[in-house]
Write an enzyme that holds these catalytic residues in place. Structure first.
Site, PDB file in Angstrom:
ATOM      1  N   CYS A 287     -23.354  26.557 -27.220  1.00 34.10           N
ATOM      2  CA  CYS A 287     -24.659  26.634 -28.241  1.00 34.10           C
ATOM      3  C   CYS A 287     -24.086  27.237 -29.325  1.00 34.10           C
ATOM      4  CB  CYS A 287     -25.416  27.375 -27.280  1.00 34.10           C
ATOM      5  SG  CYS A 287     -27.157  27.818 -28.572  1.00 34.10           S
TER       6      CYS A 287
ATOM      7  N   CYS B 110     -26.036  30.363 -30.219  1.00 34.75           N
ATOM      8  CA  CYS B 110     -25.656  31.279 -29.674  1.00 34.75           C
ATOM      9  C   CYS B 110     -24.330  32.223 -30.086  1.00 34.75           C
ATOM     10  CB  CYS B 110     -25.477  31.220 -28.159  1.00 34.75           C
ATOM     11  SG  CYS B 110     -27.106  30.440 -27.318  1.00 34.75           S
TER      12      CYS B 110
END
Length: 287
Positions: free
Chosen positions: A45, A48
C-alpha cells in the site's frame, strides 16, 4: 562526529522499533486491556508506506503517553482485517479497555500525540456492539476472510506454479462450491429433521380387519357369480309377475267385452225352447 550521529540515530530507531508492537492472530486479544493505538497496513500500500515514518516516530512516545502502539499486517493476518471490518488502508483504531474507536484525524506524529493526551477520542462514537471484534459474528467474519485468502493462495499456486489457465481454476472452484453447498445443505436438513421431526398424520381407521389378506380384499372387490344369478332371477320374476298382471287385465277386459254376446246367446236359446216344446206337445193321431 558523523559516526556518533549515525550511532545515535540508529539507537533511536532501534528504541522506536522496539516500542512498536506487532499484532497477529495469536496475540490480538492483548489490545482488549489498557489503551492502544493500532494501525492496519499492507506492504504493497503506497499510503501505508508514506505513513510509516510518522508512525515509527509516534511509537517512541509510547512510554510517555502510557499506551501501547502496534501494527497489523493484513497480508499475514487476514482474519484480523475481517474481525475489525477494515475496508481501507491504512486504518487506525484507538482502543480503551476493549472499546474501539476509529481514528479519522491528521496522520502525523503531533496529531497522534494530541489525540491521546487531550483525550479527543472521548468525542468519537465507539464501534457498535454487534461490530465489536470480540463478538461471535465478527469471529465468523474473520474465518470467512481467512478462507478467502486461502482460496486466493490456491488460485495463485494453480495459475503460477502449475501453469493452469485461469478459466480452469475458476471452473474447479465453481464445482467445489456446488459440491460443498450440496453437502452443507444436506447436513442442515438432517439437523433440522433431528431437532424438529415431521409430524405424522393419524391414519383413519377402517372397518376392514387388519389381519385380512390382500387376496381376501381382491375377492371382495370381484363380484360373485351367485349374486349375479340371483339378481337375474329376481329380474325374471319381476318380468313374469308383470306378464301375469298383463294377461289378467286382458282376460278381464275380454270377459267384460264378451258378456253382452253371452246374454244374446242365452236370450236366443230361451226364445227357441218354446218352439221345441210346442212341437213335442202335438197330440198324436189315433190309428
Amino acid at each position: 562526529m558523523k559516526i556518533k550521529l549515525t550511532l545515535s540515530l540508529f539507537l533511536l530507531l532501534s528504541i522506536a522499533e522496539g516500542k512498536l508492537q506487532k499484532i497477529t492472530e495469536d496475540n490480538w486479544r492483548d489490545v482488549l486491556q489498557g489503551e492502544w493505538m493500532v494501525e492496519f497496513f499492507a506492504p504493497w500500500c503506497p499510503a501505508c508506506r508514506a505513513l510509516q515514518p510518522s508512525w515509527d516516530e509516534f511509537s517512541g512516545w509510547a512510554d510517555d503517553l502510557g499506551i501501547g502502539i502496534a501494527q497489523v499486517d493484513v497480508t499475514e493476518s487476514p482474519g484480523l482485517s475481517g474481525r475489525f471490518m477494515v475496508t481501507a488502508l491504512p486504518t487506525i483504531f484507538h482502543v480503551k479497555d476493549g472499546v474501539f474507536r476509529q481514528y479519522r484525524g491528521a496522520r502525523d506524529k503531533d496529531s497522534f500525540i494530541t489525540y491521546v493526551e487531550e483525550k479527543k477520542w472521548t468525542s468519537v462514537e465507539a464501534v457498535s456492539d454487534w461490530k465489536s471484534p470480540d463478538s461471535l459474528q465478527m469471529s465468523l467474519v474473520s474465518h470467512f476472510f481467512k478462507l478467502s485468502m486461502l482460496l486466493r493462495n490456491v488460485h495463485t499456486t494453480l495459475t503460477e506454479d502449475y501453469q493452469m489457465p485461469s478459466w480452469a481454476s475458476y471452473v474447479a472452484f465453481a464445482v467445489a462450491t456446488i459440491l460443498l453447498g450440496g453437502i452443507l445443505g444436506l447436513m442442515l436438513v438432517c439437523c433440522i429433521d433431528c431437532i424438529y421431526p415431521p409430524r405424522r398424520e393419524p391414519v383413519p381407521q377402517t372397518s376392514r380387519r387388519e389381519d385380512k389378506k390382500d387376496s381376501d380384499v381382491e375377492e371382495d372387490d370381484i363380484p360373485d357369480e351367485s349374486d349375479e344369478d340371483l339378481s337375474q332371477d329376481d329380474r325374471s320374476q319381476d318380468e313374469g309377475s308383470q306378464d301375469e298382471d298383463g294377461t289378467q287385465d286382458e282376460d278381464g277386459s275380454q270377459a267384460e267385452d264378451g258378456s253382452p254376446g253371452e246374454e244374446e246367446d242365452k236370450g236366443e236359446g230361451n226364445f227357441r225352447e218354446p218352439e221345441v216344446k210346442s212341437r213335442r206337445r202335438k197330440p198324436r193321431k189315433a190309428d
